[in-house]
Design a protein around this motif. Structure first.
Motif, PDB file in Angstrom:
ATOM      1  N   VAL A  53       0.843  -1.201   0.000  1.00 52.56           N
ATOM      2  CA  VAL A  53       0.000   0.000   0.000  1.00 52.56           C
ATOM      3  C   VAL A  53       0.878   1.251   0.000  1.00 52.56           C
ATOM      4  CG1 VAL A  53      -1.684   1.337   1.346  1.00 52.56           C
ATOM      5  CG2 VAL A  53      -1.981  -1.130   1.073  1.00 52.56           C
ATOM      6  N   GLN A  54       1.942   1.238   0.800  1.00 52.05           N
ATOM      7  CA  GLN A  54       2.865   2.376   0.822  1.00 52.05           C
ATOM      8  C   GLN A  54       3.485   2.599  -0.561  1.00 52.05           C
ATOM      9  OE1 GLN A  54       4.107   4.651   3.471  1.00 52.05           O
ATOM     10  NE2 GLN A  54       2.021   4.095   4.020  1.00 52.05           N
ATOM     11  N   ALA A  55       3.880   1.517  -1.216  1.00 53.79           N
ATOM     12  CA  ALA A  55       4.484   1.633  -2.546  1.00 53.79           C
ATOM     13  C   ALA A  55       3.477   2.173  -3.564  1.00 53.79           C
ATOM     14  CB  ALA A  55       5.019   0.274  -2.999  1.00 53.79           C
ATOM     15  N   LYS A  56       2.238   1.693  -3.478  1.00 57.06           N
ATOM     16  CA  LYS A  56       1.201   2.167  -4.401  1.00 57.06           C
ATOM     17  C   LYS A  56       0.906   3.651  -4.189  1.00 57.06           C
ATOM     18  CE  LYS A  56      -1.114  -2.283  -4.665  1.00 57.06           C
ATOM     19  NZ  LYS A  56      -2.317  -3.013  -4.284  1.00 57.06           N
ATOM     20  N   LEU A  57       0.796   4.058  -2.923  1.00 58.23           N
ATOM     21  CA  LEU A  57       0.536   5.468  -2.636  1.00 58.23           C
ATOM     22  C   LEU A  57       1.698   6.347  -3.103  1.00 58.23           C
ATOM     23  CD1 LEU A  57      -1.113   5.190   0.886  1.00 58.23           C
ATOM     24  CD2 LEU A  57      -2.218   5.969  -1.219  1.00 58.23           C
ATOM     25  N   ASP A  58       2.922   5.866  -2.904  1.00 61.20           N
ATOM     26  CA  ASP A  58       4.098   6.615  -3.349  1.00 61.20           C
ATOM     27  C   ASP A  58       4.104   6.751  -4.872  1.00 61.20           C
ATOM     28  OD1 ASP A  58       6.665   7.909  -2.900  1.00 61.20           O
ATOM     29  OD2 ASP A  58       7.560   6.103  -3.773  1.00 61.20           O
ATOM     30  N   LYS A  59       3.832   5.656  -5.550  1.00 62.24           N
ATOM     31  CA  LYS A  59       3.818   5.664  -7.019  1.00 62.24           C
ATOM     32  C   LYS A  59       2.710   6.567  -7.555  1.00 62.24           C
ATOM     33  CE  LYS A  59       4.486   2.283 -10.665  1.00 62.24           C
ATOM     34  NZ  LYS A  59       4.476   0.874 -11.032  1.00 62.24           N
ATOM     35  N   LEU A  60       1.539   6.507  -6.935  1.00 66.19           N
ATOM     36  CA  LEU A  60       0.427   7.363  -7.351  1.00 66.19           C
ATOM     37  C   LEU A  60       0.748   8.829  -7.108  1.00 66.19           C
ATOM     38  CD1 LEU A  60      -2.458   7.734  -8.402  1.00 66.19           C
ATOM     39  CD2 LEU A  60      -3.252   7.411  -6.048  1.00 66.19           C
ATOM     40  N   GLY A  61       1.322   9.135  -5.957  1.00 71.45           N
ATOM     41  CA  GLY A  61       1.686  10.519  -5.647  1.00 71.45           C
ATOM     42  C   GLY A  61       2.680  11.077  -6.644  1.00 71.45           C
ATOM     43  N   LYS A  62       3.682  10.283  -6.984  1.00 71.28           N
ATOM     44  CA  LYS A  62       4.681  10.722  -7.965  1.00 71.28           C
ATOM     45  C   LYS A  62       4.053  10.906  -9.337  1.00 71.28           C
ATOM     46  CE  LYS A  62       8.688   8.832  -5.606  1.00 71.28           C
ATOM     47  NZ  LYS A  62       9.700   7.783  -5.552  1.00 71.28           N
ATOM     48  N   ALA A  63       3.158  10.004  -9.725  1.00 70.34           N
ATOM     49  CA  ALA A  63       2.482  10.130 -11.021  1.00 70.34           C
ATOM     50  C   ALA A  63       1.629  11.391 -11.070  1.00 70.34           C
ATOM     51  CB  ALA A  63       1.622   8.888 -11.293  1.00 70.34           C
ATOM     52  N   MET A  64       0.963  11.712  -9.966  1.00 74.66           N
ATOM     53  CA  MET A  64       0.149  12.926  -9.935  1.00 74.66           C
ATOM     54  C   MET A  64       1.023  14.176  -9.933  1.00 74.66           C
ATOM     55  SD  MET A  64      -2.814  11.748 -10.265  1.00 74.66           S
ATOM     56  CE  MET A  64      -3.675  13.287 -10.167  1.00 74.66           C
ATOM     57  N   ASP A  65       2.172  14.119  -9.274  1.00 78.02           N
ATOM     58  CA  ASP A  65       3.116  15.244  -9.332  1.00 78.02           C
ATOM     59  C   ASP A  65       3.593  15.461 -10.769  1.00 78.02           C
ATOM     60  OD1 ASP A  65       3.029  15.846  -6.603  1.00 78.02           O
ATOM     61  OD2 ASP A  65       4.722  14.518  -6.125  1.00 78.02           O
ATOM     62  N   ASP A  66       3.928  14.360 -11.449  1.00 77.74           N
ATOM     63  CA  ASP A  66       4.363  14.448 -12.849  1.00 77.74           C
ATOM     64  C   ASP A  66       3.254  15.008 -13.733  1.00 77.74           C
ATOM     65  OD1 ASP A  66       6.808  13.387 -12.115  1.00 77.74           O
ATOM     66  OD2 ASP A  66       6.384  11.371 -12.891  1.00 77.74           O
ATOM     67  N   ALA A  67       2.023  14.539 -13.504  1.00 80.84           N
ATOM     68  CA  ALA A  67       0.890  15.018 -14.298  1.00 80.84           C
ATOM     69  C   ALA A  67       0.683  16.513 -14.091  1.00 80.84           C
ATOM     70  CB  ALA A  67      -0.377  14.245 -13.921  1.00 80.84           C
ATOM     71  N   THR A  68       0.857  16.968 -12.859  1.00 75.88           N
ATOM     72  CA  THR A  68       0.708  18.395 -12.568  1.00 75.88           C
ATOM     73  C   THR A  68       1.728  19.213 -13.356  1.00 75.88           C
ATOM     74  OG1 THR A  68      -0.151  17.946 -10.355  1.00 75.88           O
ATOM     75  CG2 THR A  68       0.744  20.131 -10.735  1.00 75.88           C
ATOM     76  N   LEU A  69       2.966  18.748 -13.375  1.00 80.10           N
ATOM     77  CA  LEU A  69       4.009  19.458 -14.129  1.00 80.10           C
ATOM     78  C   LEU A  69       3.709  19.471 -15.627  1.00 80.10           C
ATOM     79  CD1 LEU A  69       7.215  18.170 -12.300  1.00 80.10           C
ATOM     80  CD2 LEU A  69       6.153  20.434 -12.129  1.00 80.10           C
ATOM     81  N   GLU A  70       3.271  18.333 -16.141  1.00 75.52           N
ATOM     82  CA  GLU A  70       2.944  18.250 -17.568  1.00 75.52           C
ATOM     83  C   GLU A  70       1.751  19.142 -17.917  1.00 75.52           C
ATOM     84  OE1 GLU A  70       2.584  14.197 -18.918  1.00 75.52           O
ATOM     85  OE2 GLU A  70       4.470  13.635 -17.950  1.00 75.52           O
ATOM     86  N   LEU A  71       0.767  19.188 -17.048  1.00 77.72           N
ATOM     87  CA  LEU A  71      -0.396  20.043 -17.289  1.00 77.72           C
ATOM     88  C   LEU A  71      -0.024  21.524 -17.227  1.00 77.72           C
ATOM     89  CD1 LEU A  71      -3.092  18.007 -15.364  1.00 77.72           C
ATOM     90  CD2 LEU A  71      -3.070  18.468 -17.824  1.00 77.72           C
ATOM     91  N   GLU A  72       0.885  21.880 -16.333  1.00 76.62           N
ATOM     92  CA  GLU A  72       1.352  23.274 -16.271  1.00 76.62           C
ATOM     93  C   GLU A  72       2.056  23.654 -17.568  1.00 76.62           C
ATOM     94  OE1 GLU A  72       0.914  25.725 -14.063  1.00 76.62           O
ATOM     95  OE2 GLU A  72      -0.359  24.448 -12.838  1.00 76.62           O
ATOM     96  N   SER A  73       2.856  22.742 -18.100  1.00 80.58           N
ATOM     97  CA  SER A  73       3.546  22.983 -19.369  1.00 80.58           C
ATOM     98  C   SER A  73       2.524  23.129 -20.502  1.00 80.58           C
ATOM     99  CB  SER A  73       4.500  21.827 -19.662  1.00 80.58           C
ATOM    100  OG  SER A  73       5.082  21.971 -20.930  1.00 80.58           O
ATOM    101  N   LEU A  74       1.538  22.260 -20.507  1.00 78.76           N
ATOM    102  CA  LEU A  74       0.484  22.343 -21.524  1.00 78.76           C
ATOM    103  C   LEU A  74      -0.270  23.662 -21.409  1.00 78.76           C
ATOM    104  CD1 LEU A  74      -1.247  21.051 -23.766  1.00 78.76           C
ATOM    105  CD2 LEU A  74      -2.602  19.978 -21.955  1.00 78.76           C
ATOM    106  N   LEU A  75      -0.551  24.080 -20.201  1.00 84.67           N
ATOM    107  CA  LEU A  75      -1.262  25.337 -19.976  1.00 84.67           C
ATOM    108  C   LEU A  75      -0.477  26.512 -20.547  1.00 84.67           C
ATOM    109  CD1 LEU A  75      -3.541  26.988 -18.669  1.00 84.67           C
ATOM    110  CD2 LEU A  75      -2.190  26.981 -16.571  1.00 84.67           C
ATOM    111  N   ARG A  76       0.813  26.580 -20.237  1.00 83.86           N
ATOM    112  CA  ARG A  76       1.636  27.678 -20.765  1.00 83.86           C
ATOM    113  C   ARG A  76       1.666  27.661 -22.291  1.00 83.86           C
ATOM    114  NH1 ARG A  76       4.628  26.086 -16.411  1.00 83.86           N
ATOM    115  NH2 ARG A  76       6.077  24.867 -17.674  1.00 83.86           N
ATOM    116  N   SER A  77       1.765  26.483 -22.863  1.00 81.27           N
ATOM    117  CA  SER A  77       1.794  26.350 -24.316  1.00 81.27           C
ATOM    118  C   SER A  77       0.472  26.819 -24.936  1.00 81.27           C
ATOM    119  CB  SER A  77       2.064  24.894 -24.699  1.00 81.27           C
ATOM    120  OG  SER A  77       1.987  24.713 -26.080  1.00 81.27           O
ATOM    121  N   MET A  78      -0.633  26.428 -24.334  1.00 79.68           N
ATOM    122  CA  MET A  78      -1.947  26.821 -24.851  1.00 79.68           C
ATOM    123  C   MET A  78      -2.144  28.336 -24.734  1.00 79.68           C
ATOM    124  SD  MET A  78      -4.368  23.785 -23.504  1.00 79.68           S
ATOM    125  CE  MET A  78      -5.647  23.776 -24.730  1.00 79.68           C
TER     126      MET A  78
END
Length: 138
Positions: free
Chosen positions: A25-50
Protein backbone atom coordinates in the motif's frame (compact mmCIF):
# COMPACT_ATOMS: atom_id res chain seq x y z
CA UNK A 1 3.50 19.96 -33.97
CA UNK A 2 3.21 19.31 -30.25
CA UNK A 3 6.15 18.64 -27.95
CA UNK A 4 3.90 16.53 -25.75
CA UNK A 5 4.17 12.80 -26.16
CA UNK A 6 2.41 10.03 -24.27
CA UNK A 7 4.63 8.83 -21.45
CA UNK A 8 2.90 5.58 -20.66
CA UNK A 9 1.12 2.78 -22.41
CA UNK A 10 -2.10 3.46 -20.54
CA UNK A 11 -1.26 1.30 -17.55
CA UNK A 12 -2.35 2.65 -14.20
CA UNK A 13 0.50 4.06 -12.11
CA UNK A 14 -0.65 2.00 -9.12
CA UNK A 15 -2.87 -0.93 -10.12
CA UNK A 16 -5.58 -2.06 -7.73
CA UNK A 17 -4.43 -5.66 -7.49
CA UNK A 18 -5.87 -6.54 -4.10
CA UNK A 19 -2.46 -6.63 -2.40
CA UNK A 20 -3.21 -4.76 0.82
CA UNK A 21 -0.04 -5.50 2.75
CA UNK A 22 1.45 -2.44 4.45
CA UNK A 23 4.52 -2.15 2.23
CA UNK A 24 2.48 -2.74 -0.93
CA UNK A 25 0.00 0.00 0.00
CA UNK A 26 2.87 2.38 0.82
CA UNK A 27 4.48 1.63 -2.55
CA UNK A 28 1.20 2.17 -4.40
CA UNK A 29 0.54 5.47 -2.64
CA UNK A 30 4.10 6.61 -3.35
CA UNK A 31 3.82 5.66 -7.02
CA UNK A 32 0.43 7.36 -7.35
CA UNK A 33 1.69 10.52 -5.65
CA UNK A 34 4.68 10.72 -7.96
CA UNK A 35 2.48 10.13 -11.02
CA UNK A 36 0.15 12.93 -9.94
CA UNK A 37 3.12 15.24 -9.33
CA UNK A 38 4.36 14.45 -12.85
CA UNK A 39 0.89 15.02 -14.30
CA UNK A 40 0.71 18.39 -12.57
CA UNK A 41 4.01 19.46 -14.13
CA UNK A 42 2.94 18.25 -17.57
CA UNK A 43 -0.40 20.04 -17.29
CA UNK A 44 1.35 23.27 -16.27
CA UNK A 45 3.55 22.98 -19.37
CA UNK A 46 0.48 22.34 -21.52
CA UNK A 47 -1.26 25.34 -19.98
CA UNK A 48 1.64 27.68 -20.77
CA UNK A 49 1.79 26.35 -24.32
CA UNK A 50 -1.95 26.82 -24.85
CA UNK A 51 -1.84 30.35 -23.46
CA UNK A 52 1.08 31.22 -25.75
CA UNK A 53 -0.73 29.74 -28.76
CA UNK A 54 -3.89 31.67 -27.88
CA UNK A 55 -1.87 34.88 -27.71
CA UNK A 56 -0.22 34.09 -31.05
CA UNK A 57 -3.63 33.40 -32.60
CA UNK A 58 -4.91 36.76 -31.34
CA UNK A 59 -1.88 38.53 -32.80
CA UNK A 60 -2.35 36.66 -36.06
CA UNK A 61 -6.02 37.67 -36.24
CA UNK A 62 -4.94 41.29 -35.82
CA UNK A 63 -2.31 40.90 -38.56
CA UNK A 64 -4.90 39.35 -40.88
CA UNK A 65 -7.27 42.23 -40.20
CA UNK A 66 -4.50 44.78 -40.81
CA UNK A 67 -3.69 43.07 -44.13
CA UNK A 68 -7.33 43.63 -45.19
CA UNK A 69 -7.90 39.95 -45.96
CA UNK A 70 -11.34 38.41 -46.01
CA UNK A 71 -13.03 39.07 -42.61
CA UNK A 72 -14.02 35.41 -42.35
CA UNK A 73 -10.34 34.55 -41.75
CA UNK A 74 -10.18 37.11 -38.95
CA UNK A 75 -13.30 35.58 -37.42
CA UNK A 76 -11.95 32.04 -37.76
CA UNK A 77 -8.61 32.98 -36.18
CA UNK A 78 -10.40 34.78 -33.35
CA UNK A 79 -12.48 31.63 -32.85
CA UNK A 80 -9.26 29.59 -32.55
CA UNK A 81 -8.00 32.05 -29.95
CA UNK A 82 -11.25 31.81 -27.97
CA UNK A 83 -11.17 28.01 -28.13
CA UNK A 84 -7.60 27.92 -26.88
CA UNK A 85 -8.39 30.31 -24.03
CA UNK A 86 -11.36 28.12 -23.01
CA UNK A 87 -9.30 24.93 -23.26
CA UNK A 88 -6.50 26.53 -21.22
CA UNK A 89 -9.03 27.43 -18.52
CA UNK A 90 -10.11 23.77 -18.34
CA UNK A 91 -6.49 22.60 -18.28
CA UNK A 92 -5.93 24.95 -15.31
CA UNK A 93 -8.85 23.28 -13.51
CA UNK A 94 -7.46 19.84 -14.32
CA UNK A 95 -3.99 20.88 -13.15
CA UNK A 96 -5.39 22.21 -9.87
CA UNK A 97 -7.26 18.94 -9.35
CA UNK A 98 -4.14 16.89 -10.10
CA UNK A 99 -2.14 19.00 -7.66
CA UNK A 100 -4.78 18.60 -4.96
CA UNK A 101 -4.94 14.84 -5.57
CA UNK A 102 -1.14 14.59 -5.33
CA UNK A 103 -1.18 16.44 -2.01
CA UNK A 104 -3.95 14.25 -0.62
CA UNK A 105 -2.12 11.13 -1.78
CA UNK A 106 1.07 12.19 0.02
CA UNK A 107 -0.97 13.03 3.12
CA UNK A 108 -2.73 9.64 2.96
CA UNK A 109 0.62 7.85 2.68
CA UNK A 110 1.91 9.68 5.78
CA UNK A 111 -1.26 8.93 7.75
CA UNK A 112 -1.14 5.28 6.70
CA UNK A 113 2.49 5.08 7.83
CA UNK A 114 1.65 6.70 11.17
CA UNK A 115 -1.28 4.35 11.81
CA UNK A 116 0.16 1.06 10.56
CA UNK A 117 3.94 1.45 10.35
CA UNK A 118 4.67 0.33 13.91
CA UNK A 119 2.29 -2.62 13.56
CA UNK A 120 4.05 -3.68 10.38
CA UNK A 121 7.42 -3.46 12.13
CA UNK A 122 6.16 -5.71 14.91
CA UNK A 123 4.59 -8.20 12.53
CA UNK A 124 7.59 -8.21 10.18
CA UNK A 125 10.12 -8.88 12.93
CA UNK A 126 8.34 -11.84 14.51
CA UNK A 127 9.71 -15.30 14.02
CA UNK A 128 6.27 -16.80 14.53
CA UNK A 129 3.66 -16.57 11.84
CA UNK A 130 0.97 -13.96 12.42
CA UNK A 131 -2.68 -14.86 11.73
CA UNK A 132 -4.23 -13.18 8.74
CA UNK A 133 -6.53 -10.20 9.37
CA UNK A 134 -10.01 -11.34 10.33
CA UNK A 135 -8.85 -14.67 11.80
CA UNK A 136 -10.00 -13.80 15.32
CA UNK A 137 -13.33 -12.28 14.31
CA UNK A 138 -15.03 -15.57 13.49
Amino acid sequence: MSDLTPRSTGAAPAPADGDNRYKAVQAKLDKLGKAMDDATLELESLLRSMQANASDAGDMAQDIANAHLDPKFVALTNAVEAALVGAAREVRTLSDTAQETAGLTHQTRQTHAKLYGALDDIRSNRREKTPKPGFFSR
